[in-house]
Scaffold this active site. Structure first.
Site, PDB file in Angstrom:
ATOM      1  N   LEU A  29      33.138 -10.718  -5.241  1.00 17.45           N
ATOM      2  CA  LEU A  29      34.347 -11.668  -6.175  1.00 17.45           C
ATOM      3  C   LEU A  29      32.721 -12.813  -6.567  1.00 17.45           C
ATOM      4  O   LEU A  29      32.856 -14.641  -6.793  1.00 17.45           O
ATOM      5  CB  LEU A  29      34.816 -12.913  -5.252  1.00 17.45           C
ATOM      6  CG  LEU A  29      36.134 -11.860  -4.908  1.00 17.45           C
ATOM      7  CD1 LEU A  29      37.001 -12.063  -3.979  1.00 17.45           C
ATOM      8  CD2 LEU A  29      36.628 -11.585  -6.358  1.00 17.45           C
ATOM      9  N   GLU A  73      12.684   1.659 -15.379  1.00 16.45           N
ATOM     10  CA  GLU A  73      12.408   2.458 -14.966  1.00 16.45           C
ATOM     11  C   GLU A  73      11.466   3.007 -15.796  1.00 16.45           C
ATOM     12  O   GLU A  73      10.228   3.334 -15.379  1.00 16.45           O
ATOM     13  CB  GLU A  73      12.784   3.521 -13.908  1.00 16.45           C
ATOM     14  CG  GLU A  73      13.448   4.227 -14.672  1.00 16.45           C
ATOM     15  CD  GLU A  73      15.423   3.684 -14.421  1.00 16.45           C
ATOM     16  OE1 GLU A  73      15.331   2.062 -14.246  1.00 16.45           O
ATOM     17  OE2 GLU A  73      15.812   4.804 -13.934  1.00 16.45           O
ATOM     18  N   GLU A 112      27.047  -5.893 -20.962  1.00 12.27           N
ATOM     19  CA  GLU A 112      26.454  -5.083 -22.040  1.00 12.27           C
ATOM     20  C   GLU A 112      26.058  -3.570 -22.528  1.00 12.27           C
ATOM     21  O   GLU A 112      25.402  -3.609 -21.845  1.00 12.27           O
ATOM     22  CB  GLU A 112      25.430  -6.220 -22.820  1.00 12.27           C
ATOM     23  CG  GLU A 112      25.617  -6.221 -23.891  1.00 12.27           C
ATOM     24  CD  GLU A 112      24.873  -4.632 -24.641  1.00 12.27           C
ATOM     25  OE1 GLU A 112      25.167  -4.023 -25.352  1.00 12.27           O
ATOM     26  OE2 GLU A 112      23.677  -4.646 -24.941  1.00 12.27           O
ATOM     27  N   TRP A 132      15.270  -0.130 -21.136  1.00 12.95           N
ATOM     28  CA  TRP A 132      14.193   0.388 -21.555  1.00 12.95           C
ATOM     29  C   TRP A 132      14.189   0.116 -23.234  1.00 12.95           C
ATOM     30  O   TRP A 132      12.618   0.165 -23.617  1.00 12.95           O
ATOM     31  CB  TRP A 132      14.157   1.596 -21.416  1.00 12.95           C
ATOM     32  CG  TRP A 132      14.256   2.312 -21.912  1.00 12.95           C
ATOM     33  CD1 TRP A 132      15.835   3.224 -21.019  1.00 12.95           C
ATOM     34  CD2 TRP A 132      14.326   2.923 -22.854  1.00 12.95           C
ATOM     35  NE1 TRP A 132      16.441   3.800 -22.635  1.00 12.95           N
ATOM     36  CE2 TRP A 132      15.260   4.248 -23.309  1.00 12.95           C
ATOM     37  CE3 TRP A 132      13.633   2.258 -24.468  1.00 12.95           C
ATOM     38  CZ2 TRP A 132      15.425   3.907 -24.474  1.00 12.95           C
ATOM     39  CZ3 TRP A 132      14.234   3.277 -25.407  1.00 12.95           C
ATOM     40  CH2 TRP A 132      14.868   4.269 -26.475  1.00 12.95           C
ATOM     41  N   ASN A 133      15.362  -0.147 -24.062  1.00 12.65           N
ATOM     42  CA  ASN A 133      15.615   0.164 -25.122  1.00 12.65           C
ATOM     43  C   ASN A 133      14.717  -0.640 -25.859  1.00 12.65           C
ATOM     44  O   ASN A 133      13.718  -0.899 -27.141  1.00 12.65           O
ATOM     45  CB  ASN A 133      16.641   0.767 -25.978  1.00 12.65           C
ATOM     46  CG  ASN A 133      17.387   0.181 -25.492  1.00 12.65           C
ATOM     47  OD1 ASN A 133      17.746  -0.608 -24.802  1.00 12.65           O
ATOM     48  ND2 ASN A 133      18.221   0.016 -26.809  1.00 12.65           N
ATOM     49  N   CYS A 181      22.068   0.045 -28.890  1.00 14.12           N
ATOM     50  CA  CYS A 181      23.581   0.124 -28.486  1.00 14.12           C
ATOM     51  C   CYS A 181      24.465   0.552 -29.031  1.00 14.12           C
ATOM     52  O   CYS A 181      25.444   0.875 -29.404  1.00 14.12           O
ATOM     53  CB  CYS A 181      23.577  -0.346 -27.228  1.00 14.12           C
ATOM     54  SG  CYS A 181      23.367  -2.727 -27.739  1.00 14.12           S
ATOM     55  N   GLU A 211      27.189 -13.130 -25.101  1.00 21.42           N
ATOM     56  CA  GLU A 211      25.539 -13.255 -24.681  1.00 21.42           C
ATOM     57  C   GLU A 211      25.152 -13.962 -25.848  1.00 21.42           C
ATOM     58  O   GLU A 211      25.928 -13.656 -26.811  1.00 21.42           O
ATOM     59  CB  GLU A 211      24.731 -11.917 -23.976  1.00 21.42           C
ATOM     60  CG  GLU A 211      24.977 -10.940 -22.959  1.00 21.42           C
ATOM     61  CD  GLU A 211      24.078 -10.331 -22.478  1.00 21.42           C
ATOM     62  OE1 GLU A 211      23.405  -9.424 -23.106  1.00 21.42           O
ATOM     63  OE2 GLU A 211      22.830 -10.486 -21.645  1.00 21.42           O
ATOM     64  N   ILE A 229       5.339   6.838 -18.439  1.00 22.21           N
ATOM     65  CA  ILE A 229       4.686   7.694 -19.516  1.00 22.21           C
ATOM     66  C   ILE A 229       4.816   7.398 -20.685  1.00 22.21           C
ATOM     67  O   ILE A 229       5.484   6.845 -21.252  1.00 22.21           O
ATOM     68  CB  ILE A 229       6.055   9.147 -18.947  1.00 22.21           C
ATOM     69  CG1 ILE A 229       5.291   9.915 -17.700  1.00 22.21           C
ATOM     70  CG2 ILE A 229       5.468  10.305 -19.849  1.00 22.21           C
ATOM     71  CD1 ILE A 229       6.185  10.824 -17.471  1.00 22.21           C
ATOM     72  N   GLY A 287      32.121  -3.504 -22.625  1.00 21.68           N
ATOM     73  CA  GLY A 287      31.760  -4.582 -22.039  1.00 21.68           C
ATOM     74  C   GLY A 287      32.200  -5.708 -21.455  1.00 21.68           C
ATOM     75  O   GLY A 287      33.346  -5.594 -22.699  1.00 21.68           O
ATOM     76  N   LYS A 297      15.161  -6.451 -12.639  1.00 22.37           N
ATOM     77  CA  LYS A 297      14.789  -5.937 -12.623  1.00 22.37           C
ATOM     78  C   LYS A 297      14.585  -5.205 -13.192  1.00 22.37           C
ATOM     79  O   LYS A 297      16.116  -4.822 -14.592  1.00 22.37           O
ATOM     80  CB  LYS A 297      16.302  -5.097 -11.563  1.00 22.37           C
ATOM     81  CG  LYS A 297      15.167  -4.262 -10.765  1.00 22.37           C
ATOM     82  CD  LYS A 297      15.173  -2.476 -11.182  1.00 22.37           C
ATOM     83  CE  LYS A 297      16.276  -1.841 -11.711  1.00 22.37           C
ATOM     84  NZ  LYS A 297      16.181  -0.764 -12.500  1.00 22.37           N
TER      85      LYS A 297
HETATM   86  P1  ADP Z   1      20.320   4.092 -19.051  1.00 24.28           P
HETATM   87  O1  ADP Z   1      19.355   5.148 -17.729  1.00 24.28           O
HETATM   88  O2  ADP Z   1      21.239   5.188 -20.230  1.00 24.28           O
HETATM   89  O3  ADP Z   1      18.777   3.397 -20.155  1.00 24.28           O
HETATM   90  P2  ADP Z   1      21.128   2.974 -16.992  1.00 24.28           P
HETATM   91  O4  ADP Z   1      22.351   2.362 -17.278  1.00 24.28           O
HETATM   92  O5  ADP Z   1      20.580   4.371 -16.366  1.00 24.28           O
HETATM   93  O6  ADP Z   1      21.283   3.385 -18.958  1.00 24.28           O
HETATM   94  O7  ADP Z   1      19.979   2.228 -16.929  1.00 24.28           O
HETATM   95  C1  ADP Z   1      20.654   0.705 -17.138  1.00 24.28           C
HETATM   96  C2  ADP Z   1      19.153  -0.183 -16.117  1.00 24.28           C
HETATM   97  O8  ADP Z   1      20.515  -0.054 -15.083  1.00 24.28           O
HETATM   98  C3  ADP Z   1      18.446   0.545 -15.759  1.00 24.28           C
HETATM   99  O9  ADP Z   1      17.232  -0.935 -15.016  1.00 24.28           O
HETATM  100  C4  ADP Z   1      18.244   1.428 -13.932  1.00 24.28           C
HETATM  101  O10 ADP Z   1      17.207   1.327 -13.041  1.00 24.28           O
HETATM  102  C5  ADP Z   1      19.613   0.322 -13.859  1.00 24.28           C
HETATM  103  N1  ADP Z   1      20.431   0.889 -13.144  1.00 24.28           N
HETATM  104  C6  ADP Z   1      20.822   2.302 -12.809  1.00 24.28           C
HETATM  105  N2  ADP Z   1      21.335   2.551 -11.530  1.00 24.28           N
HETATM  106  C7  ADP Z   1      21.773   1.178 -10.876  1.00 24.28           C
HETATM  107  C8  ADP Z   1      22.793   0.825 -10.605  1.00 24.28           C
HETATM  108  N3  ADP Z   1      22.818   1.604  -9.056  1.00 24.28           N
HETATM  109  N4  ADP Z   1      22.786  -0.602  -9.967  1.00 24.28           N
HETATM  110  C9  ADP Z   1      21.973  -1.722 -10.642  1.00 24.28           C
HETATM  111  N5  ADP Z   1      21.649  -0.564 -11.722  1.00 24.28           N
HETATM  112  C10 ADP Z   1      21.266   0.414 -12.050  1.00 24.28           C
HETATM  113 MG    MG Z   2      19.961   5.764 -16.420  1.00 24.41          MG
END
Ligand code: ADP
Ligand code: MG
Length: 512
Positions: free
Chosen positions: A268, A203, A274, A176-177, A308, A486, A51, A482, A200
């Protein structure tokens, strides 16, 4: 206008030519991961909406990844890494250099696309991020011969050395920021050191990083740089859990960071985390107030405060507090909010509705707890694109250390101004937080500057500036901000493991 899944054409690969129409590019990239050098749909066929926060329009779709996609990507990465890890480090560096050159040709395209995904203003924020992306690859490309071990003088009859080996497959989870930069500073050293990576994406912003991955995959061998999109629990968690992922690097919230750390503990494996912050910025009575105001603006309003390392607790010496606040208001009241794509816009919208609502609720809490809102403190709709999530740059004065807005990370354009009289006292108050990502000090007295910095519990300290984080300087936090660092030359070492090797040059003397 909302894009629909039925509009997508999976038969068509997005061209590698720079595409300055971000809507067309978002559509062309939609619904795919990049695994083993190929753009592919999610195994489940599922997608999620992307979006534009300035209007609420659906501008694209991410492929909704799950454990099956993770497994495909990690297996491909593990297979490809074998040859990659055996290349000369400098030859890997040459390829990263070519990637940097290609990304430079795409700066304008990437800036426009990231503005669309995140709502960050194109001129002041998004284009800036896109233009420093290549820098991360340029910097690391030259570090191939810095992947050094040591020779240790243990015994004259023995050659005792350490060698650095790649870990294998590195999982990188990004927010995402500042997605382009935060991704680059993880994957550039990881790949240079001989690892394959599976990223990854967040979203909220899966498409621009996918584009970067596509561009780089036209240069890198397939399988070295893989990109998955999807939600945290469905796609992020299985990546951390996968048995062939040997290191995880994560940027995001403290709560998710803890989940990642726990999973890594079970396996392990090493992690770099961060996380959040609630950093202090201290303005002494001798500070250049114009510079301190610039610092405070950069530390609170840039990217609508969604950074952050922001310095959201601004401690100002009593003698200059009124003058500081007056200048701050005068220079911040006319900041131009609006359509991220317009050149006059300085500050864009908040990224998601949930984040916007959280910021608005913190503003209400600040007012209820008795802080004095001297600027902003409200949403902005007039003159803004319809459906946008705009929050006015907000300044609270008369704050106390125990207020919720002073203690919790808001991740929005909300500054708390506090006053102080005594140096030792303000250091104690600055350190009175669970976080320790960054800190700023404004003073013309550099002896004092150094003295204060030495006592601040933070991974990064700035004297007379704020939020400068170049790729060649280490970055990371202490306390709940953290684990690990990095950036900087040492970043490549964090993606290696050391092997100790002993070569006996004399006779072996067994004790039997
Ligand atoms: P925010 O949503 O405040 O930006 P998050 O820590 O929720 O911060 O998200 C940062 C990243 O971590 C995103 O890519 C999100 O999809 C991912 N993420 C959220 N929950 C999990 C989880 N349980 N395990 C691994 N990655 C996750
Ligand atoms: Mg989140």
């Amino acid at each position: 206008m909302n894009l629909m899944v039925s509009d997508l054409d999976y038969g068509q690969e997005p061209s590698l030519e720079p595409n300055l129409d971000p809507y067309a590019l978002a559509k062309a990239l939609s619904g795919r991961h990049l695994i083993g050098g190929k753009l592919v749909q999610a195994a489940s066929g599922k997608t999620f909406e992307v979006i534009y926060p300035a209007t609420g329009e659906i501008i694209g779709f991410g492929a909704a990844g799950d454990a099956e996609d993770v497994n495909r990507a990690v297996e491909d990465a593990a297979a490809a890494q074998k040859a990659w890890g055996k290349m000369r480090a400098r030859d890997r560096g040459k390829l990263l250099y070519k990637c940097a050159e290609a990304l430079e040709e795409h700066v304008e395209e990437l800036g426009r696309l990231i503005a669309l995904e995140t709502g960050k203003a194109l001129r002041t924020e998004s284009r800036v991020e896109a233009s420093i992306l290549a820098d991360a690859f340029h910097f690391h490309a030259g570090l191939g011969s810095e992947l050094k071990g040591e020779t240790v003088p243990h015994h004259p009859d023995m050659l005792t050395i350490t060698v650095r080996e790649p870990i294998g497959v590195v999982g990188a989870i990004i927010p995402w920021n500042v997605p382009l930069l935060l991704m680059a500073l993880k994957i550039a050293p990881a790949m240079l050191a001989g690892n394959a990576v599976v990223v990854k994406s967040a979203e909220e912003a899966p498409l621009t990083v996918l584009r970067v991955c596509q561009i780089m995959n036209s240069i890198l061998p397939p399988g070295i740089f893989n990109m998955l999109s999807g939600f945290g629990p469905e796609c992020g968690a299985p990546l951390v859990e996968h048995k062939k992922v040997g290191k995880v690097t994560f940027t995001g919230s403290v709560e998710t960071g803890k989940i990642v750390y726990r999973t890594a503990a079970d396996k392990l494996i090493p992690v770099t985390l961060e996380l959040g912050g609630k950093s202090p910025m201290i303005v002494f009575e001798d500070a250049n107030l114009d510079n301190a105001v610039s610092g405070a603006q950069m530390a609170n309003f840039y990217s609508s405060g969604q950074i952050c390392s922001n310095g959201t607790r601004v401690f100002v010496h009593e003698d200059v507090a009124d003058a500081f606040v007056e200048k701050l208001i005068a220079r911040s009241k006319d900041l131009v909010l609006g359509d991220p794509e317009k050149p006059e816009t300085q500050v864009g919208p908040i990224v998601t509705k949930a984040q916007y609502e959280q910021i608005m609720s913190y503003i209400e809490i600040g007012k209820k707890e008795g802080a004095n809102c001297v600027l902003g403190g409200h949403a902005v709709t007039e003159g803004m694109p319809e459906g946008g999530l705009f929050v006015a740059p907000t300044v609270f004065t008369d704050c106390r250390d125990d207020m919720t807005i002073v203690r919790e990370e808001i991740f929005g354009p909300v500054m708390s101004v506090l006053t102080f009289r005594d140096e030792e006292d303000v250091i104690k108050r600055a350190n009175d937080t669970q976080y320790g990502l960054a800190a700023g000090v404004f003073t013309k007295d550099l002896s004092r500057g150094h003295r204060v910095v030495a006592k601040l519990e933070a991974g990064t300290c700035w004297i007379n500036t704020y939020n400068i984080t170049p790729i060649e300087m280490p970055f990371g936090g202490v306390k709940k901000s953290g684990v690990g660092r990095e950036n900087g030359r040492a970043a490549i070492e964090h993606y290696t493991r050391i092997k100790s090797v002993y070569v006996e040059t004399g006779d072996v003397e067994a004790p039997y």
